[in-house]
Design an enzyme around this catalytic site. Structure first.
Site, short mmCIF file in Angstrom:
data_model
loop_
_atom_site.label_atom_id
_atom_site.label_comp_id
_atom_site.label_asym_id
_atom_site.label_seq_id
_atom_site.Cartn_x
_atom_site.Cartn_y
_atom_site.Cartn_z
N GLN A 1 -43.51 -47.30 24.84
CA GLN A 1 -44.76 -48.02 25.04
C GLN A 1 -45.16 -47.98 26.52
OE1 GLN A 1 -46.75 -49.37 22.68
NE2 GLN A 1 -48.22 -49.87 24.29
N ASP B 1 -45.87 -39.62 20.21
CA ASP B 1 -47.15 -39.81 20.89
C ASP B 1 -47.84 -38.49 21.23
OD1 ASP B 1 -48.16 -42.35 21.08
OD2 ASP B 1 -47.02 -42.89 22.87
N LYS C 1 -47.32 -51.61 15.50
CA LYS C 1 -46.75 -50.31 15.13
C LYS C 1 -45.51 -50.48 14.25
CE LYS C 1 -48.62 -48.24 19.33
NZ LYS C 1 -48.38 -47.87 20.74
#
Length: 303
Positions: free
Chosen positions: A97, A120, A53
């Site tokens: 994460q 997200d 990422k």
């Protein structure tokens, strides 16, 4: 002949569009898009994902900031960092994460993120907007949003008359996937690993998405000839042919046999994975553009 869906190429196209938007935003508004990623602990898979990422964020021209915290980090310390990132005007997207270490409350952390910076798309406010059909003003969860881009490449924007079966009911994928398909006018059936006669239900699908975490569960007999199959699973299984401790990645779909039946199918790896990262970048540039008050919402292709 089955068409193997090229998630890598579609993701690369999205990243190129994000890069163009980020460059324009910097040139016209002096605003550099910022993405902050937070990882706690030493899980190798999580660090691999975060590394990927971060590389894509830099490719997009973002300021990529990584906060790596030790495994023993307590809840208060992690929440304090999230509050700091919420207040940091140079940060437009925040990603924590998952999974977090067991002693931490993941949901509390996710819900603490400013929903306008929720890269997200997992904050309850963004989930609520999706639930009522508002696909414009929030941020969409990345994996189902990426799946919708691939589905629309094949079937177009209007899925009227198409039967879609979603196997999996998670907040991360299954539920939002079903909602997105419904808003695209598909006839949607929600199923999961405990659904009775699951194979027969799957066999009715023109569009079959699978995210249950069971290696190669979906077999060829489960799939309608010519169906589009989106495999979200990623499972590491033993591969003795690669040595004593050899392993390989497989999805929730038995790719080799299903590929002989399906019309289109995503591979694992190389299908949904790159799309998830691309949509993370799309969410971040969307958030930055909103701060600047300019157009640039790349997630429109999912609505």
């Amino acid at each position: 002949m089955t068409n193997q869906i090229n998630g890598k190429q579609t993701a690369a196209d999205i990243v190129a569009s994000v890069k163009t938007s980020a460059s324009h935003l910097l040139a016209s508004n002096g605003l550099m898009t910022g993405l902050a990623v937070v990882i706690v602990g030493d899980d190798p898979a999580s660090h691999t994902y975060i590394g990927a990422k971060g590389r894509v964020a830099k490719e997009c021209g973002f300021q990529s900031i990584q906060h790596t915290l030790p495994e023993a980090t307590d809840q208060e310390t992690l929440e304090h960092l999230i509050r700091q990132l919420n207040e940091d005007t140079t940060v437009h997207g925040i990603l924590v994460q998952l999974p977090l270490p067991m002693h931490l409350d993941s949901d509390r952390v996710i819900q603490l993120i400013d929903p306008d910076k929720d890269a997200d798309g997992l904050h309850i406010l963004n989930a609520g907007k999706l639930a009522i059909g508002d696909l414009k003003s929030g941020l969409l969860p990345c994996t189902p949003a990426g799946a919708m881009v691939l589905i629309r490449q094949i079937h177009g924007a209007d899925l009227s008359g198409k039967t879609a079966v979603v196997v999996g009911r998670s907040n991360l994928f299954g539920k939002p996937m079903g909602q997105m398909l419904l808003y695209a006018n598909a006839i949607v059936t929600m199923a999961h690993s405990r659904t009775s006669d699951l194979s027969s239900i799957c066999a009715t699908a023109d569009i079959l998405t699978v995210a249950v975490g069971q290696p190669e569960m979906v077999r060829a007999t489960w799939v309608k000839p010519g169906a589009t199959v989106i495999d979200v699973g990623i499972n590491r299984v033993s591969a003795p042919e690669r040595g004593a401790n050899g392993s390989r990645l497989v999805g929730d779909v038995a790719f080799d046999e299903v590929a002989r039946v399906a019309g289109s199918i995503t591979p694992v790896p190389g299908g949904i994975g790159p799309m998830t990262i691309a949509m993370l970048m799309a969410n971040t540039i969307t958030a930055a553009c909103r701060v600047a008050g300019v157009e640039g919402q790349l997630s429109d292709s999912t609505s």
